[in-house]
Scaffold this motif. Structure first.
Motif, short mmCIF file in Angstrom:
data_model
loop_
_atom_site.label_atom_id
_atom_site.label_comp_id
_atom_site.label_asym_id
_atom_site.label_seq_id
_atom_site.Cartn_x
_atom_site.Cartn_y
_atom_site.Cartn_z
N VAL A 40 0.83 -1.21 0.00
CA VAL A 40 0.00 0.00 0.00
C VAL A 40 0.86 1.25 0.00
O VAL A 40 0.53 2.25 -0.66
CB VAL A 40 -0.96 -0.01 1.20
CG1 VAL A 40 -1.82 1.26 1.21
CG2 VAL A 40 -1.86 -1.25 1.15
N ARG A 41 1.99 1.23 0.70
CA ARG A 41 2.87 2.40 0.70
C ARG A 41 3.36 2.71 -0.71
O ARG A 41 3.49 3.88 -1.10
CB ARG A 41 4.04 2.18 1.66
CG ARG A 41 3.63 2.16 3.13
CD ARG A 41 4.83 2.17 4.07
NE ARG A 41 5.63 0.98 3.99
CZ ARG A 41 5.70 0.03 4.93
NH1 ARG A 41 4.95 0.12 6.02
NH2 ARG A 41 6.50 -1.01 4.79
N SER A 54 0.99 9.68 -5.32
CA SER A 54 1.51 10.90 -4.68
C SER A 54 0.58 11.39 -3.58
O SER A 54 0.25 12.58 -3.50
CB SER A 54 1.75 12.00 -5.72
OG SER A 54 2.70 11.60 -6.68
N LEU A 55 0.16 10.49 -2.71
CA LEU A 55 -0.82 10.82 -1.67
C LEU A 55 -0.15 11.22 -0.36
O LEU A 55 0.93 10.75 -0.02
CB LEU A 55 -1.74 9.63 -1.42
CG LEU A 55 -2.66 9.24 -2.58
CD1 LEU A 55 -3.44 7.99 -2.24
CD2 LEU A 55 -3.60 10.38 -2.94
N ASP A 82 2.89 -4.01 -9.98
CA ASP A 82 4.23 -3.68 -9.49
C ASP A 82 4.25 -3.63 -7.96
O ASP A 82 5.14 -4.20 -7.32
CB ASP A 82 4.69 -2.34 -10.06
CG ASP A 82 4.74 -2.35 -11.58
OD1 ASP A 82 5.67 -2.96 -12.14
OD2 ASP A 82 3.82 -1.78 -12.20
N ALA A 83 3.28 -2.93 -7.37
CA ALA A 83 3.23 -2.84 -5.91
C ALA A 83 3.09 -4.22 -5.29
O ALA A 83 3.71 -4.51 -4.25
CB ALA A 83 2.07 -1.93 -5.49
N ILE A 117 9.90 5.17 -6.70
CA ILE A 117 8.59 5.82 -6.64
C ILE A 117 8.38 6.47 -5.27
O ILE A 117 7.76 7.52 -5.15
CB ILE A 117 7.47 4.80 -6.91
CG1 ILE A 117 7.52 4.33 -8.36
CG2 ILE A 117 6.09 5.39 -6.60
CD1 ILE A 117 6.65 3.12 -8.64
N GLY A 118 8.90 5.83 -4.23
CA GLY A 118 8.71 6.32 -2.88
C GLY A 118 7.36 5.96 -2.32
O GLY A 118 6.62 5.14 -2.88
N HIS A 119 7.00 6.62 -1.23
CA HIS A 119 5.79 6.28 -0.47
C HIS A 119 4.84 7.46 -0.33
O HIS A 119 4.01 7.48 0.59
CB HIS A 119 6.17 5.78 0.92
CG HIS A 119 6.88 4.46 0.93
ND1 HIS A 119 7.68 4.05 1.97
CD2 HIS A 119 6.89 3.45 0.02
CE1 HIS A 119 8.17 2.84 1.70
NE2 HIS A 119 7.70 2.45 0.53
#
Length: 310
Positions: free
Chosen positions: A22-23, A30-31, A181-182, A218-220
């Protein structure tokens, strides 16, 4: 900035592999979100006050709506924040099937490698907790014996990813990241956090390594922190936004107002009891009350969960 009833509150802990899925989705979209760290093992009194008994991590809370299991969390994120989508290019739903593979077959191969290879996670308290969660012995010695064979299974599934990436694509579906991907990435992250032997297997796949870096980059999204006490206060002050709605295709005739019990079909089968608010082929939402949080609506997916009349 303080969280509100509209904020995403994410009940998680940092080494939770399913939370990582989920992260990554937060990063894709971009949340901004609030991390509410929960214990790795029971007891989890604040979490179960929200969920009615469901104890698995992660859980997402938005106001007085509580979402249990990554499947329903990601479905709700896509509904509320449709762009960028978790289903880029030609993927209009196959990502859900990919997620079921990564959550069960791929994940179990990773677990056997991690715990069969020896990890500080597996202390006595953790083992006892996971035995209660699964309803069967958490057999470390059995995992050690099976680890060489499960390494073969893990390698075979990495090979599928390598074949998908063989044309040089950046992500599994194409040029943009998505649910597939996630879902695949979190298993590799879990292995990297806990298993040097598993990492050696990953690093034999150059296409997977390049893809893995793209996903990590991508980051979190934008993470902030919130206490469990604050999260519960927000739930108590809020009102669910879920509207009562009958599903004409409901196969077992459930309708709003029916008392039902919902539980996972694999492990963590803690029953949650409430009154049905709405349902569909992909979700069920039930209303329940707890003295700490008042009325909340708890949401579950249908695939992987059982629903029975109470």
């Amino acid at each position: 900035m303080a969280a509100t009833a509209q904020s995403i509150i994410f009940h998680q802990y940092d080494i939770s592999p399913f939370s990582e899925k989920v992260r990554v989705a937060f990063g894709i979209k971009s949340l901004e979100w609030y991390a509410c760290d929960e214990p790795v093992i029971m007891p989890k009194p604040d979490l179960v006050a929200l969920t009615g008994g469901y104890r698995k991590i992660p859980v997402m809370q938005i106001g007085a709506d509580v979402y249990c299991d990554t499947q329903i969390i990601l479905r709700e994120l896509e509904k509320r924040f449709p762009s960028p989508t978790l289903f880029p290019g030609a993927d209009k739903g196959l990502g859900w099937g990919t997620a079921m593979w990564t959550d069960r077959v791929f994940f179990q191969a990773a677990v056997a490698i991690i715990f069969g290879g020896g990890t500080p996670l597996a202390d006595d308290a953790f083992i006892k907790d996971r035995e209660q969660l699964t309803g069967r012995p958490f057999d470390i010695e059995g995992m050690k014996a099976a680890s060489p064979m499960m390494a073969e299974q893990f390698r075979a599934q990495l090979g599928w990813l390598e074949e998908q990436l063989a044309d040089g694509r950046k992500f599994l579906i194409g040029d943009e990241p998505g649910l597939a991907d996630a879902s695949a990435f979190y298993n590799l992250a879990f292995v990297r956090w806990t298993s040097p032997n598993g990492v050696k297997i990953i690093e034999t796949f150059p296409g997977v390594l390049a893809w893995e870096k793209h996903v990590a980059d991508i980051g979190h999204g934008k993470r902030q922190e919130i206490s469990r006490e604050e999260a519960l206060d927000i739930a108590k002050a809020a009102t669910s936004t879920e509207e009562a709605k009958a599903d004409p295709g409901e196969p077992n005739g459930f309708k709003p107002g029916d008392a039902v019990t919902v539980m996972a079909d694999d492990y963590g089968r803690d029953p949650v009891i409430g009154d049905l608010v709405s349902s569909s082929a992909q979700h069920i939402a039930i209303k329940r009350n707890d003295p700490r949080v008042g009325d909340v609506v708890v949401h579950f997916p249908r695939a992987g969960f059982l629903v029975m009349k109470s």
